[in-house]
Design a protein around this motif. Sequence first.
Motif, short mmCIF file in Angstrom:
data_model
loop_
_atom_site.label_atom_id
_atom_site.label_comp_id
_atom_site.label_asym_id
_atom_site.label_seq_id
_atom_site.Cartn_x
_atom_site.Cartn_y
_atom_site.Cartn_z
N ASN A 122 61.13 -26.46 -51.15
CA ASN A 122 60.09 -25.93 -51.75
C ASN A 122 58.83 -25.81 -50.91
O ASN A 122 58.14 -24.77 -50.57
N GLN A 123 58.48 -26.85 -49.95
CA GLN A 123 57.58 -26.74 -48.75
C GLN A 123 57.98 -25.53 -47.79
O GLN A 123 56.94 -24.76 -47.48
N LEU A 124 59.00 -25.54 -47.52
CA LEU A 124 59.37 -24.58 -46.25
C LEU A 124 59.37 -23.33 -46.80
O LEU A 124 59.09 -22.29 -46.27
N THR A 125 59.70 -23.10 -48.19
CA THR A 125 59.70 -21.75 -48.72
C THR A 125 58.20 -21.32 -48.85
O THR A 125 58.00 -20.14 -48.64
N GLU A 126 57.14 -22.01 -49.26
CA GLU A 126 55.92 -21.75 -49.38
C GLU A 126 55.37 -21.16 -47.95
O GLU A 126 54.73 -20.35 -47.56
N ILE A 127 55.67 -22.14 -46.88
CA ILE A 127 55.33 -21.86 -45.54
C ILE A 127 56.05 -20.22 -45.08
O ILE A 127 55.29 -19.60 -44.50
N ASP A 128 57.11 -20.21 -45.66
CA ASP A 128 57.77 -18.88 -45.27
C ASP A 128 57.03 -17.85 -45.99
O ASP A 128 56.90 -16.64 -45.53
N ALA A 129 56.69 -17.76 -47.04
CA ALA A 129 55.81 -17.05 -47.84
C ALA A 129 54.55 -16.62 -47.32
O ALA A 129 54.27 -15.47 -47.10
N LYS A 130 54.07 -17.63 -46.97
CA LYS A 130 52.65 -17.45 -45.85
C LYS A 130 52.84 -16.82 -44.76
O LYS A 130 51.92 -15.69 -44.53
N VAL A 131 53.94 -16.95 -44.18
CA VAL A 131 54.21 -16.18 -42.78
C VAL A 131 54.60 -14.86 -43.15
O VAL A 131 53.99 -13.79 -42.76
N LYS A 132 55.09 -14.66 -44.40
CA LYS A 132 55.70 -13.25 -44.76
C LYS A 132 54.24 -12.60 -44.90
O LYS A 132 54.12 -11.31 -44.74
N GLN A 133 53.43 -13.21 -45.87
CA GLN A 133 52.37 -12.56 -46.21
C GLN A 133 51.49 -11.99 -45.19
O GLN A 133 50.83 -11.13 -45.03
N SER A 134 51.32 -12.96 -44.09
CA SER A 134 50.44 -12.75 -42.79
C SER A 134 51.11 -11.51 -42.17
O SER A 134 50.31 -10.58 -41.56
N ARG A 135 52.35 -11.35 -42.24
CA ARG A 135 53.04 -10.19 -41.48
C ARG A 135 52.91 -8.94 -42.29
O ARG A 135 52.50 -7.92 -41.63
N GLU A 136 52.66 -9.01 -43.42
CA GLU A 136 52.34 -7.87 -44.15
C GLU A 136 50.77 -7.45 -44.09
O GLU A 136 50.67 -6.24 -43.99
N GLU A 137 50.08 -8.55 -44.03
CA GLU A 137 48.64 -8.24 -43.74
C GLU A 137 48.55 -7.70 -42.50
O GLU A 137 47.53 -6.83 -42.34
N GLU A 138 49.36 -7.92 -41.22
CA GLU A 138 49.08 -7.66 -40.15
C GLU A 138 49.70 -6.10 -39.85
O GLU A 138 49.13 -5.06 -39.26
N LYS A 139 50.73 -5.77 -40.90
CA LYS A 139 51.05 -4.44 -40.87
C LYS A 139 50.15 -3.52 -41.40
O LYS A 139 49.96 -2.48 -41.05
#
Length: 190
Positions: A122-139
Amino acid sequence: MIDETAADLNTNSGTEDTPKVAINTTTDEQNNELRKAVISSEVTDNEQDTDSLKDKSLEELVSLANEMLVLTPKAAAEKLKVIKNVFYEKYNTAKNEAKEIFEKENTDSEINFKYEKSNLTNQLTEIDAKVKQSREEEKLRIEQEKKKNLATKEALLNKLKEIVSNDETLDSIKQVKDIQREWKAIRVLP
């Protein structure tokens, strides 16, 4: 001059400032070799990352993944991918071993197996979601910058059209040079 040999064509004549040096006509081959070297070094870097990660515990892997959040979104996503691969490989192996031990010790079918480290996924999934969100924000930021740059370049073109429609003066030449500097300073476009 027509009798020059191929060897003569493949060297520069040199000047006071530059020595006579053979010119390599196989730049495409060199470029391909360079590309291969870069790709193999990237693969080697990933292999080294994977090898160094295999010695870490699941908790350390999650902690390391959490540290990736400070990197640029692209770098974080790439490193997190490597960490996730190692994490899930180790996690599934440990979970299967724990399940086998549980099944040997508990013959009662009413008791369900629950792996004690499942919260780490669950913790790793949350971290992955944060990274994906930051990628989307960057795009999104990049797209907004591209649109802003396009509008700026269109405004510069309109200024240039106005300058061109008037008589040429020293001031208009200076304005064109200023527009040229601004144009070059603008980066990406859509």
